[in-house]
Write a protein that holds these residues in place. Structure first.
Motif, PDB file in Angstrom:
ATOM      1  N   ASP A  72       0.817  -1.213   0.000  1.00  0.00           N
ATOM      2  CA  ASP A  72       0.000   0.000   0.000  1.00  0.00           C
ATOM      3  C   ASP A  72       0.850   1.263   0.000  1.00  0.00           C
ATOM      4  OD1 ASP A  72      -2.390  -1.466   0.069  1.00  0.00           O
ATOM      5  OD2 ASP A  72      -2.202  -1.742   2.238  1.00  0.00           O
ATOM      6  N   GLY A  73       2.155   1.095  -0.091  1.00  0.00           N
ATOM      7  CA  GLY A  73       3.037   2.257  -0.095  1.00  0.00           C
ATOM      8  C   GLY A  73       3.345   2.788   1.283  1.00  0.00           C
ATOM      9  N   ALA A  74       2.979   2.047   2.315  1.00  0.00           N
ATOM     10  CA  ALA A  74       3.255   2.484   3.680  1.00  0.00           C
ATOM     11  C   ALA A  74       4.596   1.928   4.147  1.00  0.00           C
ATOM     12  CB  ALA A  74       2.143   2.021   4.618  1.00  0.00           C
ATOM     13  N   GLY A  75       5.152   2.561   5.179  1.00  0.00           N
ATOM     14  CA  GLY A  75       6.379   2.083   5.792  1.00  0.00           C
ATOM     15  C   GLY A  75       7.579   2.134   4.887  1.00  0.00           C
ATOM     16  N   LEU A  76       7.659   3.126   4.021  1.00  0.00           N
ATOM     17  CA  LEU A  76       8.787   3.238   3.099  1.00  0.00           C
ATOM     18  C   LEU A  76      10.085   3.485   3.856  1.00  0.00           C
ATOM     19  CD1 LEU A  76       6.933   5.310   0.417  1.00  0.00           C
ATOM     20  CD2 LEU A  76       8.097   3.151  -0.069  1.00  0.00           C
ATOM     21  N   VAL A  77      11.109   2.676   3.555  1.00  0.00           N
ATOM     22  CA  VAL A  77      12.405   2.762   4.215  1.00  0.00           C
ATOM     23  C   VAL A  77      13.487   2.769   3.149  1.00  0.00           C
ATOM     24  CG1 VAL A  77      14.018   1.613   5.784  1.00  0.00           C
ATOM     25  CG2 VAL A  77      11.570   1.563   6.270  1.00  0.00           C
ATOM     26  N   ALA A  78      14.463   3.658   3.276  1.00  0.00           N
ATOM     27  CA  ALA A  78      15.571   3.703   2.319  1.00  0.00           C
ATOM     28  C   ALA A  78      16.389   2.426   2.415  1.00  0.00           C
ATOM     29  CB  ALA A  78      16.438   4.921   2.577  1.00  0.00           C
ATOM     30  N   ILE A  79      16.667   1.802   1.276  1.00  0.00           N
ATOM     31  CA  ILE A  79      17.416   0.539   1.270  1.00  0.00           C
ATOM     32  C   ILE A  79      18.691   0.620   0.443  1.00  0.00           C
ATOM     33  CG2 ILE A  79      15.425  -0.933   1.722  1.00  0.00           C
ATOM     34  CD1 ILE A  79      15.361  -1.535  -1.305  1.00  0.00           C
ATOM     35  N   ALA A  80      18.820   1.616  -0.445  1.00  0.00           N
ATOM     36  CA  ALA A  80      20.019   1.671  -1.302  1.00  0.00           C
ATOM     37  C   ALA A  80      20.109   3.029  -1.967  1.00  0.00           C
ATOM     38  CB  ALA A  80      19.965   0.579  -2.363  1.00  0.00           C
ATOM     39  N   ARG A  81      21.326   3.373  -2.376  1.00  0.00           N
ATOM     40  CA  ARG A  81      21.588   4.489  -3.282  1.00  0.00           C
ATOM     41  C   ARG A  81      22.436   3.953  -4.419  1.00  0.00           C
ATOM     42  NH1 ARG A  81      20.779   9.833  -0.708  1.00  0.00           N
ATOM     43  NH2 ARG A  81      22.115  10.759  -2.300  1.00  0.00           N
ATOM     44  N   ARG A  82      21.985   4.188  -5.646  1.00  0.00           N
ATOM     45  CA  ARG A  82      22.654   3.637  -6.804  1.00  0.00           C
ATOM     46  C   ARG A  82      23.043   4.757  -7.756  1.00  0.00           C
ATOM     47  NH1 ARG A  82      25.089  -0.028  -7.381  1.00  0.00           N
ATOM     48  NH2 ARG A  82      24.340  -0.933  -9.330  1.00  0.00           N
ATOM     49  N   PRO A  83      24.172   4.633  -8.469  1.00  0.00           N
ATOM     50  CA  PRO A  83      24.522   5.652  -9.465  1.00  0.00           C
ATOM     51  C   PRO A  83      23.406   5.812 -10.489  1.00  0.00           C
ATOM     52  CG  PRO A  83      26.357   4.139  -9.083  1.00  0.00           C
ATOM     53  CD  PRO A  83      25.176   3.557  -8.380  1.00  0.00           C
ATOM     54  N   ALA A  84      23.025   7.052 -10.715  1.00  0.00           N
ATOM     55  CA  ALA A  84      21.890   7.304 -11.611  1.00  0.00           C
ATOM     56  C   ALA A  84      22.148   6.769 -13.012  1.00  0.00           C
ATOM     57  CB  ALA A  84      21.600   8.801 -11.667  1.00  0.00           C
ATOM     58  N   ALA A  85      23.400   6.877 -13.481  1.00  0.00           N
ATOM     59  CA  ALA A  85      23.717   6.455 -14.837  1.00  0.00           C
ATOM     60  C   ALA A  85      23.586   4.948 -15.022  1.00  0.00           C
ATOM     61  CB  ALA A  85      25.125   6.910 -15.198  1.00  0.00           C
ATOM     62  N   GLY A  86      23.653   4.180 -13.916  1.00  0.00           N
ATOM     63  CA  GLY A  86      23.537   2.724 -14.028  1.00  0.00           C
ATOM     64  C   GLY A  86      22.179   2.282 -14.525  1.00  0.00           C
ATOM     65  N   GLY A  87      21.155   2.997 -14.132  1.00  0.00           N
ATOM     66  CA  GLY A  87      19.823   2.753 -14.658  1.00  0.00           C
ATOM     67  C   GLY A  87      19.103   1.530 -14.152  1.00  0.00           C
ATOM     68  N   ARG A  88      19.625   0.879 -13.090  1.00  0.00           N
ATOM     69  CA  ARG A  88      18.934  -0.321 -12.620  1.00  0.00           C
ATOM     70  C   ARG A  88      19.334  -0.655 -11.186  1.00  0.00           C
ATOM     71  NH1 ARG A  88      21.851  -5.246 -16.051  1.00  0.00           N
ATOM     72  NH2 ARG A  88      23.904  -5.154 -15.029  1.00  0.00           N
ATOM     73  N   PHE A  89      18.469  -1.410 -10.537  1.00  0.00           N
ATOM     74  CA  PHE A  89      18.706  -1.862  -9.163  1.00  0.00           C
ATOM     75  C   PHE A  89      17.974  -3.184  -8.977  1.00  0.00           C
ATOM     76  CE2 PHE A  89      16.980  -2.146  -4.789  1.00  0.00           C
ATOM     77  CZ  PHE A  89      18.164  -2.262  -4.090  1.00  0.00           C
ATOM     78  N   LEU A  90      18.653  -4.140  -8.331  1.00  0.00           N
ATOM     79  CA  LEU A  90      18.056  -5.440  -8.038  1.00  0.00           C
ATOM     80  C   LEU A  90      17.902  -5.580  -6.531  1.00  0.00           C
ATOM     81  CD1 LEU A  90      17.169  -8.160  -9.363  1.00  0.00           C
ATOM     82  CD2 LEU A  90      19.466  -9.014  -8.822  1.00  0.00           C
ATOM     83  N   ASP A  91      16.660  -5.660  -6.070  1.00  0.00           N
ATOM     84  CA  ASP A  91      16.406  -5.870  -4.647  1.00  0.00           C
ATOM     85  C   ASP A  91      16.562  -7.347  -4.327  1.00  0.00           C
ATOM     86  OD1 ASP A  91      15.895  -5.096  -2.092  1.00  0.00           O
ATOM     87  OD2 ASP A  91      13.772  -4.624  -2.394  1.00  0.00           O
TER      88      ASP A  91
END
Length: 462
Positions: A72-91
């Protein structure tokens, strides 16, 4: 190298999905809510029970802050910072059958632009059994991951493929599953990719499970290694008729594929250098998948690029060949039927060549010269000029374990050894002093071809 049976087998694999598509797992691409002006082409996909892949195109330099919350979009917690140019993130290490929402923000230091909300996305059900270590890792254990396949016991050509990366607490960090497409010869390669035999086809996959390249003209198996120039060294079957009887023979080649997997650049065929009269009667009577009599059974390759030597482990002959590369002539052989090393091992897997003429292997122990039934890890010191070989180190358990096939032994940077007891579906990490550091068992429902350690960053920096 091909037969009508092989073509039928490969055609079945292609029909099962070997066509460049993602594995057969549900994909849920959720909507976006008010995309930020500096982040475009936003995409979210559940690519496995444990993983969600996020993609974007950034309009300016910086870092993308990734936050995760519930469905539901609740409890949002920061989990990573990735270089913007990389264009992807795998949780990683997510919970199967669970709804997740993500928020992405393009940041310059602490100053972040308008966020974009992605999702919800639902992870599919898992095909993996629980990973419950039977020997817990000690405090301060390595933070790398264990990458391995799990195959239903008594493998068939239409078995499912399951590969996992787990930490030493037993958490499944990454998972992929392919229906009716067995997976083995798994290895991590550059670019955060995996090379493996998938349904018998030499395959490159991305960590989101998508197929990047595939070679369908030979049946690859057992071992794949990336070379320094980006090409791939692999074992493949060589199917041909016995000139004397006409029966189909399952031989092997060592093949070097180009980086794109569109062609074989070089190959070494066993039948060009080994007499067909040299055979193990028991293995010869095994007809794999109806394709041919199991003759040589190459199962590991090592190319010493600096010295131009290819080492080929020929399981069924209990023999290692040293081959000149690229000339192809045999420089020397060690093991049964040669003048040094005879009787030292029985059906070895996963030869790893170390500095100073040392080689490590899992000695499966099938048809051992002394008639006993046990498996062990051997490190041998050999001198082909003097024709001598000695046991430099050995790991044997009390009571013994016995796995007649599969498995391997990998020296780790820490000095420990990761041992795959394949037919017993067990992975154990031991010190040079032969103390167990970690162990996991999966019971009699599974076999494991081979396990490898992979740096955690291989997944986290995708």
């Amino acid at each position: 190298m091909r037969s009508s049976s092989l073509l039928l087998l490969l055609a079945a694999a292609l029909a099962a999905g070997c066509d460049g598509a993602s594995p057969a797992t549900p994909v849920d691409a959720g909507p976006t809510d008010g995309p930020a002006p500096d982040l475009g082409d936003l995409d979210i996909r559940a690519v496995s029970p444990r993983n969600v892949a996020l993609r974007w195109v950034a309009g300016r330099p910086g870092e993308v802050r990734v936050e995760r919350g519930d469905g539901d979009g609740a409890g949002l917690v920061a989990i990573a910072r990735r270089p913007a140019a990389g264009g992807r993130f795998l949780d990683l290490a997510l919970t199967p059958e669970t709804r997740y929402t993500y928020r992405l923000s393009l940041c310059d230091g602490d100053a972040c632009g308008e966020p974009a909300l992605l999702g919800p996305v639902v992870t599919p059900a898992s095909h993996a059994p629980p990973v419950l270590p039977s020997v817990a890792a000690p405090p301060g254990a390595a933070d790398d991951l264990i990458l391995f396949d799990l195959t239903p016991a008594f493998m068939k050509e239409d078995d499912d493929g399951l590969v996992l990366a787990v930490d030493r607490d037993g958490t499944i960090v990454w998972e992929q599953f392919w229906a009716t497409r067995p997976a083995n010869a798994l290895t991590a390669v550059s670019g955060h990719r995996l090379a493996l035999s998938l349904g018998g086809l030499m395959t490159l996959i991305d960590l989101d499970g998508s197929t990047l390249a595939q070679f369908a003209d030979v049946y690859a198996h057992h071992d794949i290694k990336e070379l320094s120039d980006g090409r791939f060294l692999a074992v493949a079957w060589d199917i041909f008729p016995d000139p004397a009887t006409g029966v189909s023979v399952l031989g092997d080649i060592a093949a070097i594929f180009n980086p794109e997997l569109t062609a074989i650049d070089w190959q070494w065929r066993g039948r060009d250098h080994i007499s067909l009269a040299e055979r193990n009667g028991y293995d010869w009577d095994q007809v794999y998948f109806g394709l041919g009599h199991d003759w040589t059974h190459f199962n590991s390759l090592t190319l010493d690029e600096a010295n131009g030597v290819l080492y080929v482990n020929v399981r069924n002959l209990n023999r290692i060949y040293a081959v000149a590369y690229p000339g192809g002539e045999v420089l020397w052989t060690m093991g049964d039927g040669t003048d040094f090393g005879a009787g030292l091992w029985g059906h070895s897997h996963d030869t790893v060549f170390l500095p100073n003429n040392h080689v490590m292997m899992l000695d499966n122990g099938l048809f051992r010269a002394d008639g006993e039934f046990y498996s062990r890890v051997l490190e041998l010191a050999f001198d082909p000029a003097a024709k001598t070989v000695d046991i430099a180190w050995e790991y044997r358990e009390t009571p013994d374990f016995f796995a007649a096939a599969l498995g391997g032994a990998e020296p780790e940077e820490s000095g420990a050894i990761l041992v795959t007891d394949g037919l017993n579906a067990r992975i154990v990490e031991v010190t040079r002093e032969k103390q167990k550091l970690w162990e996991v068992r999966f019971g009699d429902r599974y076999w494991i071809y081979r396990a490898r350690t992979v740096p955690r960053a291989f997944f986290t920096e995708w």
